[in-house]
Design an enzyme around this catalytic site. Structure first.
Site, mmCIF file in Angstrom:
data_model
loop_
_atom_site.group_PDB
_atom_site.id
_atom_site.type_symbol
_atom_site.label_atom_id
_atom_site.label_comp_id
_atom_site.label_asym_id
_atom_site.label_seq_id
_atom_site.Cartn_x
_atom_site.Cartn_y
_atom_site.Cartn_z
ATOM 1 N N THR A 110 -28.775 22.069 -11.049
ATOM 2 C CA THR A 110 -27.921 21.721 -9.916
ATOM 3 C C THR A 110 -28.648 20.696 -9.047
ATOM 4 O OG1 THR A 110 -26.945 23.898 -9.937
ATOM 5 C CG2 THR A 110 -26.730 22.648 -7.884
ATOM 6 N N LEU A 133 -12.893 37.447 -2.771
ATOM 7 C CA LEU A 133 -12.407 37.905 -1.463
ATOM 8 C C LEU A 133 -12.895 39.322 -1.199
ATOM 9 C CD1 LEU A 133 -8.727 36.589 -1.054
ATOM 10 C CD2 LEU A 133 -10.815 35.755 0.023
ATOM 11 N N GLY A 159 -18.446 41.987 2.261
ATOM 12 C CA GLY A 159 -19.695 42.694 2.001
ATOM 13 C C GLY A 159 -20.774 42.295 2.982
ATOM 14 N N GLY A 171 -25.705 36.240 -1.760
ATOM 15 C CA GLY A 171 -27.111 35.904 -1.992
ATOM 16 C C GLY A 171 -27.254 35.247 -3.348
ATOM 17 N N CYS A 222 -28.248 30.643 -6.054
ATOM 18 C CA CYS A 222 -27.384 29.452 -6.041
ATOM 19 C C CYS A 222 -26.669 29.219 -4.716
ATOM 20 C CB CYS A 222 -26.375 29.544 -7.167
ATOM 21 S SG CYS A 222 -27.168 29.833 -8.760
ATOM 22 N N LYS A 278 -26.620 41.177 -6.623
ATOM 23 C CA LYS A 278 -25.329 41.645 -7.123
ATOM 24 C C LYS A 278 -25.617 42.531 -8.330
ATOM 25 C CE LYS A 278 -24.241 38.000 -10.378
ATOM 26 N NZ LYS A 278 -23.242 37.082 -10.858
ATOM 27 N N ARG A 303 -33.484 37.099 -5.542
ATOM 28 C CA ARG A 303 -33.630 35.875 -4.745
ATOM 29 C C ARG A 303 -32.506 35.796 -3.705
ATOM 30 N NH1 ARG A 303 -34.299 31.506 -9.348
ATOM 31 N NH2 ARG A 303 -33.081 33.068 -10.476
HETATM 32 C C1 UGA Z 1 -22.716 31.529 -8.734
HETATM 33 C C2 UGA Z 1 -21.346 30.995 -9.164
HETATM 34 O O1 UGA Z 1 -20.379 32.040 -9.131
HETATM 35 C C3 UGA Z 1 -21.414 30.386 -10.575
HETATM 36 O O2 UGA Z 1 -20.168 29.818 -10.914
HETATM 37 C C4 UGA Z 1 -22.500 29.308 -10.599
HETATM 38 O O3 UGA Z 1 -22.648 28.744 -11.879
HETATM 39 C C5 UGA Z 1 -23.818 29.929 -10.179
HETATM 40 O O4 UGA Z 1 -23.680 30.482 -8.853
HETATM 41 C C6 UGA Z 1 -24.870 28.842 -10.196
HETATM 42 O O5 UGA Z 1 -24.760 27.889 -9.426
HETATM 43 O O6 UGA Z 1 -25.753 28.869 -11.079
HETATM 44 P P1 UGA Z 1 -24.106 33.759 -9.209
HETATM 45 O O7 UGA Z 1 -25.098 33.252 -8.221
HETATM 46 O O8 UGA Z 1 -24.574 34.321 -10.496
HETATM 47 O O9 UGA Z 1 -23.030 32.611 -9.585
HETATM 48 O O10 UGA Z 1 -23.317 34.930 -8.476
HETATM 49 P P2 UGA Z 1 -21.844 35.269 -8.012
HETATM 50 O O11 UGA Z 1 -21.262 36.259 -8.941
HETATM 51 O O12 UGA Z 1 -21.065 34.069 -7.737
HETATM 52 O O13 UGA Z 1 -22.171 36.000 -6.630
HETATM 53 C C7 UGA Z 1 -22.874 35.334 -5.585
HETATM 54 C C8 UGA Z 1 -22.988 36.216 -4.373
HETATM 55 O O14 UGA Z 1 -21.713 36.344 -3.740
HETATM 56 C C9 UGA Z 1 -23.458 37.649 -4.645
HETATM 57 O O15 UGA Z 1 -24.402 38.027 -3.671
HETATM 58 C C10 UGA Z 1 -22.197 38.479 -4.523
HETATM 59 O O16 UGA Z 1 -22.454 39.807 -4.115
HETATM 60 C C11 UGA Z 1 -21.447 37.701 -3.463
HETATM 61 N N1 UGA Z 1 -19.972 37.928 -3.497
HETATM 62 C C12 UGA Z 1 -19.249 37.480 -4.554
HETATM 63 C C13 UGA Z 1 -19.352 38.565 -2.427
HETATM 64 O O17 UGA Z 1 -20.002 38.965 -1.427
HETATM 65 N N2 UGA Z 1 -17.988 38.723 -2.470
HETATM 66 C C14 UGA Z 1 -17.241 38.290 -3.513
HETATM 67 O O18 UGA Z 1 -16.008 38.463 -3.479
HETATM 68 C C15 UGA Z 1 -17.882 37.659 -4.579
#
Ligand code: UGA
Length: 431
Positions: A121, A250, A253, A257, A260, A320, A327
């Site tokens: 990225t 949506l 929480g 974190g 990314c 998550k 991180r």
């Molecule tokens: C995120 C993106 O979703 C990917 O598409 C992207 O490729 C990736 O970053 C990256 O740039 O490499 P990731 O960091 O694995 O993926 O995690 P997510 O599943 O997106 O969750 C990110 C954070 O948002 C977590 O802390 C999760 O708990 C939080 N979250 C997610 C919420 O608080 N509420 C939600 O509804 C969804």
């Protein structure tokens, strides 16, 4: 195709392994020899479901190898993916020194035409710097192109996300690069979005920023629900069932974190500012996320009064579920804030305990399961929505706690049920 992957971190390993699985010959190179030794011995330096077995299968099939000599990787390949880290610096900008270093290494060893693809990225305009750097340091007359091909996988489901993507984005500045990348992704049944390099670079930052904006929007709303007694889960459903909005991302929480969102938002704010556009919307997204974590401490004071000397059981540390990654995990920031308030922490996470130990050392007590973490505590706080936290023996939890108080930071429990069982319950935007 003969492909080299420079950098065997999360992005590099998933990229290399999945392209090998699609039938290409892959060399994964990293100048960290200990990592390469580990991979060559069958070890995997990261936790990602399904990755280890896929690596083994492709190594055995002769399609995947690991080396520490980048020069050989460059020489042996037609396509080179740059998958090195781009960490945040203090001012929020991305540290691109590893990208520059790899560009120079490629320039030094380029021996025939190569397509050089940014997979890490990176902020918009990095592709131009890669091109300029290679041209400046190149000794041979070999030609090359640069392209951008950002990834959109989530940790925990990266392989599935790679194999069944919503779309593949390729940023190119000529037909030849477009055709190579289209051929590479040919086996996947998906839409390929073709744009120029800058467009692809922006798509990556914009996608993560938009998803983070959805989360901060719902988290901001959760505060209005807290103040009024509305239930954020019902509000989110009511909004999300409009197909123009959709229900994904949506879930209110304790904040987002991971490696990314927090980093990419800061980098996007920084690059926008540098380009002369102060991206106020994203600054607010970031601010809401920080506030959401601070609110946990405030709410705990409303629940159990003085924090000093109290014992808090923490369920979940990873940012998550289904990952050991801590991180920028909200749990880590919140634990640090609570320690400053004089709280004693007893924590459990199904897979992130080792990483938590290296981050927090002996400042907290590490428990063998959620029951041990809850025992003798004045409150349990849920920081990660692991599936195994959903069905538990509440009677056992209640009897072992000093006070039966649950702070449900991921809204995974039914408030009415817990109250019926005799717990004091507080969620995010729901009581
Ligand atoms: C995120 C993106 O979703 C990917 O598409 C992207 O490729 C990736 O970053 C990256 O740039 O490499 P990731 O960091 O694995 O993926 O995690 P997510 O599943 O997106 O969750 C990110 C954070 O948002 C977590 O802390 C999760 O708990 C939080 N979250 C997610 C919420 O608080 N509420 C939600 O509804 C969804």
């Amino acid at each position: 195709m003969n492909i080299s992957i420079i950098g065997t971190g999360y992005v590099g390993l998933v990229t290399g392994t999945c392209f090998a699985e699609l039938g290409n010959h892959i060399i994964c190179a990293d100048n960290d020899k200990s990592k390469i030794d580990m991979l060559n011995k069958g070890g995997v330096p990261i936790y990602e479901p399904g990755l280890e077995s896929l690596i083994k299968k492709n190594v055995a099939g002769g399609r995947l190898e690991f080396i520490s000599d980048i020069s050989n990787a460059v020489k042996a390949s037609d396509v080179i993916f740059i998958c090195v880290g781009t960490p945040s610096t203090d001012d929020g900008s991305a540290d691109l020194s590893a990208i520059e270093h790899v560009s120079r290494e490629i320039a030094k060893h380029i021996n025939s035409y190569k397509l050089i693809v940014e997979k890490s990225t990176v902020p918009v305009e990095t592709g131009e710097w890669v091109k300029k750097t290679i041209n400046e340091f190149k000794k041979s007359s070999a030609e090359f192109d640069v392209a951008s091909n950002p990834e959109f996988w989530r940790e925990g489901s990266a392989i599935d996300d790679f194999m069944k993507p919503d779309r593949v984005v390729i940023g190119v500045d000529n037909k030849k690069s477009e055709e190579i990348l289209k051929e590479l992704y040919g086996p996947l049944d998906t839409k390929i979005v073709v744009t120029n390099i800058k467009g692809a670079e922006i798509i990556k930052h914009a996608s993560n920023s938009f998803l983070a904006t959805k989360i901060s929007f719902i988290n901001a709303l959760s505060n209005i629900c807290d103040k009024t007694g509305a239930d954020i889960n019902a509000v989110a459903e009511g909004i999300g069932l409009d197909s123009r909005i959709n229900t994904h991302f949506l879930k209110a929480g304790v904040g987002f974190g991971g490696s990314c969102f927090p980093k990419d938002i800061k980098a996007f704010i920084y690059i926008a500012e540098k380009l002369g556009y102060p991206f106020g919307l994203l600054k607010e997204v970031d601010k809401i996320n920080e506030l959401q974590k601070k609110n946990v401490v405030k709410k705990l004071k409303d629940l159990i009064w003085n924090l000093k000397g109290k014992v808090i059981g923490v369920w979940g540390i990873a940012f998550k579920p289904d990952t050991d990654d801590i991180r920028s995990a909200p749990a880590i920031d919140i634990i640090k804030m609570l320690l400053e308030e004089g709280v004693k922490i007893k924590a459990f996470d199904p897979v992130a305990m080792d990483r938590a130990k290296s981050e927090l050392g002996d400042k907290i007590t590490y428990c063998k399961d959620i029951y041990e973490a809850a025992a003798s505590s004045d409150c349990v706080i849920v920081m990660t929505e692991w599936n195994e936290f959903k069905e538990i023996d509440w009677k056992k939890v209640k009897e072992s706690m000093h006070q039966p108080v649950i702070f449900d930071g991921r809204n995974i429990y039914n408030p009415a049920k817990l109250k019926e069982l005799g717990f004091k319950y507080c969620g995010i935007g729901r009581r």
